[in-house]
Scaffold this motif. Sequence first.
Motif, PDB file in Angstrom:
ATOM      1  N   LEU A   1     110.746  10.723  38.533  1.00 12.78           N
ATOM      2  CA  LEU A   1     110.046   9.866  37.576  1.00 12.78           C
ATOM      3  C   LEU A   1     108.997  10.635  36.789  1.00 12.78           C
ATOM      4  O   LEU A   1     108.839  10.464  35.584  1.00 12.78           O
ATOM      5  N   MET A   2     108.268  11.519  37.521  1.00 14.45           N
ATOM      6  CA  MET A   2     107.205  12.285  36.902  1.00 14.45           C
ATOM      7  C   MET A   2     107.756  13.149  35.764  1.00 14.45           C
ATOM      8  O   MET A   2     107.160  13.232  34.685  1.00 14.45           O
ATOM      9  N   TYR A   3     108.915  13.751  35.994  1.00 14.71           N
ATOM     10  CA  TYR A   3     109.505  14.617  34.973  1.00 14.71           C
ATOM     11  C   TYR A   3     110.033  13.782  33.808  1.00 14.71           C
ATOM     12  O   TYR A   3     109.948  14.196  32.646  1.00 14.71           O
ATOM     13  N   ALA A   4     110.580  12.603  34.129  1.00 16.77           N
ATOM     14  CA  ALA A   4     111.069  11.715  33.079  1.00 16.77           C
ATOM     15  C   ALA A   4     109.912  11.346  32.156  1.00 16.77           C
ATOM     16  O   ALA A   4     110.027  11.406  30.928  1.00 16.77           O
ATOM     17  N   LEU A   5     108.783  11.012  32.766  1.00 19.77           N
ATOM     18  CA  LEU A   5     107.593  10.662  31.986  1.00 19.77           C
ATOM     19  C   LEU A   5     107.149  11.846  31.119  1.00 19.77           C
ATOM     20  O   LEU A   5     106.805  11.691  29.941  1.00 19.77           O
ATOM     21  N   LEU A   6     107.185  13.029  31.707  1.00 16.17           N
ATOM     22  CA  LEU A   6     106.807  14.245  30.983  1.00 16.17           C
ATOM     23  C   LEU A   6     107.683  14.419  29.745  1.00 16.17           C
ATOM     24  O   LEU A   6     107.188  14.691  28.638  1.00 16.17           O
ATOM     25  N   VAL A   7     108.979  14.242  29.921  1.00 19.50           N
ATOM     26  CA  VAL A   7     109.917  14.411  28.813  1.00 19.50           C
ATOM     27  C   VAL A   7     109.625  13.393  27.718  1.00 19.50           C
ATOM     28  O   VAL A   7     109.530  13.741  26.532  1.00 19.50           O
ATOM     29  N   VAL A   8     109.433  12.126  28.116  1.00 19.63           N
ATOM     30  CA  VAL A   8     109.182  11.073  27.134  1.00 19.63           C
ATOM     31  C   VAL A   8     107.921  11.402  26.327  1.00 19.63           C
ATOM     32  O   VAL A   8     107.920  11.345  25.092  1.00 19.63           O
ATOM     33  N   ILE A   9     106.857  11.786  27.034  1.00  8.88           N
ATOM     34  CA  ILE A   9     105.599  12.058  26.328  1.00  8.88           C
ATOM     35  C   ILE A   9     105.726  13.272  25.417  1.00  8.88           C
ATOM     36  O   ILE A   9     105.225  13.280  24.291  1.00  8.88           O
TER      37      ILE A   9
ATOM     38  N   LEU B   1      97.787   8.549  34.808  1.00  8.92           N
ATOM     39  CA  LEU B   1      99.164   8.192  34.471  1.00  8.92           C
ATOM     40  C   LEU B   1     100.146   8.754  35.497  1.00  8.92           C
ATOM     41  O   LEU B   1     101.027   8.046  36.012  1.00  8.92           O
ATOM     42  N   ILE B   2     100.004  10.041  35.810  1.00 13.94           N
ATOM     43  CA  ILE B   2     100.937  10.677  36.748  1.00 13.94           C
ATOM     44  C   ILE B   2     100.776  10.083  38.148  1.00 13.94           C
ATOM     45  O   ILE B   2     101.759   9.792  38.840  1.00 13.94           O
ATOM     46  N   ALA B   3      99.524   9.873  38.567  1.00 19.43           N
ATOM     47  CA  ALA B   3      99.297   9.333  39.904  1.00 19.43           C
ATOM     48  C   ALA B   3      99.868   7.926  40.021  1.00 19.43           C
ATOM     49  O   ALA B   3     100.487   7.570  41.030  1.00 19.43           O
ATOM     50  N   THR B   4      99.688   7.109  38.980  1.00 18.04           N
ATOM     51  CA  THR B   4     100.230   5.754  39.017  1.00 18.04           C
ATOM     52  C   THR B   4     101.752   5.794  39.055  1.00 18.04           C
ATOM     53  O   THR B   4     102.394   5.055  39.794  1.00 18.04           O
ATOM     54  N   THR B   5     102.328   6.679  38.228  1.00 22.15           N
ATOM     55  CA  THR B   5     103.784   6.806  38.213  1.00 22.15           C
ATOM     56  C   THR B   5     104.303   7.217  39.587  1.00 22.15           C
ATOM     57  O   THR B   5     105.262   6.640  40.100  1.00 22.15           O
ATOM     58  N   LEU B   6     103.662   8.226  40.173  1.00 25.44           N
ATOM     59  CA  LEU B   6     104.107   8.697  41.487  1.00 25.44           C
ATOM     60  C   LEU B   6     103.971   7.585  42.522  1.00 25.44           C
ATOM     61  O   LEU B   6     104.892   7.313  43.294  1.00 25.44           O
ATOM     62  N   THR B   7     102.815   6.931  42.530  1.00 25.23           N
ATOM     63  CA  THR B   7     102.544   5.929  43.564  1.00 25.23           C
ATOM     64  C   THR B   7     103.481   4.733  43.449  1.00 25.23           C
ATOM     65  O   THR B   7     104.139   4.352  44.411  1.00 25.23           O
ATOM     66  N   PHE B   8     103.558   4.145  42.276  1.00 20.39           N
ATOM     67  CA  PHE B   8     104.390   2.954  42.147  1.00 20.39           C
ATOM     68  C   PHE B   8     105.877   3.313  42.152  1.00 20.39           C
ATOM     69  O   PHE B   8     106.705   2.518  42.585  1.00 20.39           O
TER      70      PHE B   8
ATOM     71  N   LEU C   1     100.204  20.844  36.708  1.00 18.66           N
ATOM     72  CA  LEU C   1     100.648  21.338  35.396  1.00 18.66           C
ATOM     73  C   LEU C   1     101.172  20.195  34.539  1.00 18.66           C
ATOM     74  O   LEU C   1     100.934  20.155  33.326  1.00 18.66           O
ATOM     75  N   VAL C   2     101.873  19.261  35.182  1.00 23.41           N
ATOM     76  CA  VAL C   2     102.383  18.111  34.429  1.00 23.41           C
ATOM     77  C   VAL C   2     101.219  17.317  33.853  1.00 23.41           C
ATOM     78  O   VAL C   2     101.254  16.903  32.690  1.00 23.41           O
ATOM     79  N   VAL C   3     100.170  17.134  34.643  1.00 24.89           N
ATOM     80  CA  VAL C   3      98.986  16.416  34.167  1.00 24.89           C
ATOM     81  C   VAL C   3      98.403  17.117  32.943  1.00 24.89           C
ATOM     82  O   VAL C   3      98.080  16.477  31.931  1.00 24.89           O
ATOM     83  N   VAL C   4      98.296  18.438  33.005  1.00 20.03           N
ATOM     84  CA  VAL C   4      97.709  19.196  31.896  1.00 20.03           C
ATOM     85  C   VAL C   4      98.535  19.008  30.620  1.00 20.03           C
ATOM     86  O   VAL C   4      97.994  18.767  29.540  1.00 20.03           O
ATOM     87  N   VAL C   5      99.847  19.084  30.768  1.00 20.19           N
ATOM     88  CA  VAL C   5     100.712  18.977  29.587  1.00 20.19           C
ATOM     89  C   VAL C   5     100.698  17.552  29.039  1.00 20.19           C
ATOM     90  O   VAL C   5     100.590  17.341  27.828  1.00 20.19           O
ATOM     91  N   VAL C   6     100.778  16.574  29.939  1.00 19.56           N
ATOM     92  CA  VAL C   6     100.790  15.171  29.508  1.00 19.56           C
ATOM     93  C   VAL C   6      99.463  14.804  28.843  1.00 19.56           C
ATOM     94  O   VAL C   6      99.424  14.143  27.802  1.00 19.56           O
ATOM     95  N   GLY C   7      98.365  15.247  29.453  1.00 17.18           N
ATOM     96  CA  GLY C   7      97.041  14.861  28.951  1.00 17.18           C
ATOM     97  C   GLY C   7      96.687  15.536  27.645  1.00 17.18           C
ATOM     98  O   GLY C   7      95.933  14.988  26.842  1.00 17.18           O
TER      99      GLY C   7
ATOM    100  N   PRO D   1     104.175  15.614  21.284  1.00 23.07           N
ATOM    101  CA  PRO D   1     104.346  16.971  21.831  1.00 23.07           C
ATOM    102  C   PRO D   1     103.013  17.634  22.196  1.00 23.07           C
ATOM    103  O   PRO D   1     102.965  18.521  23.051  1.00 23.07           O
ATOM    104  N   GLN D   2     101.943  17.193  21.553  1.00 25.11           N
ATOM    105  CA  GLN D   2     100.650  17.839  21.825  1.00 25.11           C
ATOM    106  C   GLN D   2      99.927  17.188  22.999  1.00 25.11           C
ATOM    107  O   GLN D   2      98.808  17.561  23.324  1.00 25.11           O
ATOM    108  N   GLY D   3     100.548  16.191  23.654  1.00 26.64           N
ATOM    109  CA  GLY D   3      99.914  15.506  24.764  1.00 26.64           C
ATOM    110  C   GLY D   3      99.168  14.281  24.300  1.00 26.64           C
ATOM    111  O   GLY D   3      99.071  14.011  23.104  1.00 26.64           O
ATOM    112  N   LEU D   4      98.617  13.516  25.247  1.00 28.26           N
ATOM    113  CA  LEU D   4      98.003  12.231  24.901  1.00 28.26           C
ATOM    114  C   LEU D   4      96.694  12.398  24.148  1.00 28.26           C
ATOM    115  O   LEU D   4      96.445  11.752  23.143  1.00 28.26           O
ATOM    116  N   PHE D   5      95.821  13.257  24.660  1.00 21.22           N
ATOM    117  CA  PHE D   5      94.506  13.437  24.045  1.00 21.22           C
ATOM    118  C   PHE D   5      94.244  14.917  23.807  1.00 21.22           C
ATOM    119  O   PHE D   5      93.448  15.527  24.511  1.00 21.22           O
TER     120      PHE D   5
END
Lengths: 289, 392
Positions: free
Chosen positions: A268-276, A249-256, A229-235, A281-285
């Motif tokens: 971290l994943m939620y922090a990224l979600l909040v920032v984006i 983006l989410i996978a890299t954030t989680l992994t590193f 769901l985070v991926v869907v909202v971020v993307g 607000p409409q997501g990256l793409f």
Amino acid sequence: MLSDGGFWIVQILNSLQLAMLLFLLSVGLTVIFGLMNFVNLAHGSLYAAGALIGYSVSMWTGSVWWAYLLAPVAVMALGWALYGLVIDRMRKAGPMNQVLVTFGLIFVLMDVQRYIWGTDQVGVQNAPFSGSIEILGQIYPEYRLFIIAVGLGVFALLYLSLEYTRLGAEVRAGVDDAETASCLGVNVERTFLIVFLIGCALAGLAGAVALPAFSAEAGMGIAILIPTLVVVVVGGLGSLTGALAGSLLIATTLTFGQVFLPKFAGILMYALLVVILLVRPQGLFPARS
Amino acid sequence: MLKTRTGAALVAALAAAAVALPAKAAEYKVGLLVPLSGVYAGLGNHIENGFNLGIEHFGSELGEHTITLERADTEANPASTLGKAKKMVLQDKVDVLTGIVSSAVLGALRDFVHQSQTPLVVANAGNDEATGKDCTPYIIRVSFSNAQVNRPMGTWMANKGIKKVYLMAPDYAAGHQMMNTFRKSFTEAGGEIVGEAYPPLQGTNDYGPYLAAAQAANPDAIFTFFAGSAAIAFVKQYKDFGIGKDIPLYGSGFLTSAAYVHVQGEAADGVTASLHYVPTIDTAENKRFQEAYQAKHEGKLGSEFAVAGYDAARLIIEAIKMSGGDKKALAENLRKVEFTGPRGPLSIDPATNNVVQNVYIFRNDFKDGKVTQTVLDTIPDVQDPPNGCKMM
């Protein structure tokens, strides 16, 4: 550790592998979401169904290849049944009711899975690509490269069909403006059903592909739902590129995050979600610009 | 006059009979609280299977006493389990509670059990506090404590000449307790911890990033605790990344539990672990248990969880036999039971009410498409220090 080139390559491949699994799951969800504004929280349960059916198929046929082939078809059939019984009726019911009903579906599907496959973890032994190869002095599992290849292959296939087929054009038109598309003679209902079924099949494929690496159990779909769901909202809703970008983006954030900030990896994943969400607000793409 | 005296005598005789009657044949109600849904449903199933088999094997020893079972699903949910336990005690009038998989659920039940003076025989939940600072005469644990199964391994590994160890466990209470106990006994025996990581409990089961970091710390061995699907993923990925070739994997025995070691298959080969039960223990008691369990459950091995259920049933039955129908004596007698079960000799430590038992250090060997567990060492009668327990 940081100056070791092999270490970086392994972690980048780890990110890619997780990204591809998340992509297979989120792309169906996001296009369904974008096309019809329908929230299907039970999408993760279809992933679990793919893994469990994949397990039964590989036990039955003795080959995991059949699982990759049949599990998506079986999950697509399950999706069709869900569509006829529940989802079609909930289409106009508004997001709150959809969330509640599909949330309830998670538990129904989990209990059905538990009834059929029991509560113990299951797994397969005879998966293809079970060896490892050496990359810059680091051993890397071949199977993870296979997951990456599957993810990239599916992306390419989806991209080409969206860009160059009639169905793709209908989907793009439907996501952009369903009413106008409908006026122009696009059967939006039929397009939605097809997209929905493809999304289900991809979730089933993700489950079958994950099975040899992670094992399966009833209820495994719940844990994966949140990063999806985070991926869907971020993307950005409804967007193929967004699903890919969000997954990466989410996978890299989680992994590193796990490597460098292990104590904070979970948030971290939620922090990224909040920032984006604050910045875009409409997501990256987003599909509708 | 004569009439009233006869009447009084008759009443007295009846009263005496009424008092004496339960001493002859008492009906005991047992409340079984295990998760049958949610993340711990698998463990709940194993415990219940073991418990039913225990009743089948030892129930006939009760003579004229009878046991009836009330069961409820705890769903690993502390609040709702407390409600169900209260209903069992106050409304159904159960004499003893048993089960409990999650330590959080056990923590939630503690005060109610203590105040209502209903004995609770714990068949899984391993949190150290339950038989440490939170102990009560009414909580009797027949499974294990997190400290108990890991402490011997620290000493054992240090004595084998392993100097530098990297720790890894999921980020929750049990994970930290197990690692802390290991760290203490390992460093006291001369070892050194060169790094540690605590991946989140929920989320993806992808340990690739952690494994690469652990490898980079260059330890002599890695010691871990994972359970369930996380354990399967971890052990498989450990092999896939080729780490086991240079750095052997050690762990708390739940890592390669009999419940799922067959799913790990070849990946489990060579993993060494410590636990209070291994299916390969070569005794008549274990053979009887395993044969009966496998006959009933499609050839599946009886796991340490099933053994805990089995022994919980036997403990309750033995305590009822000792009480001779006196229900008030049951709680006290549950603490006095000793017997030799599938896992070996077992007794309850009067200082903490935790089980005293052997801990087995075993290696998983993959042969002919199957994993067998070879016992390398047996640490007899492992007992926890009181850890702040004052029994009141």
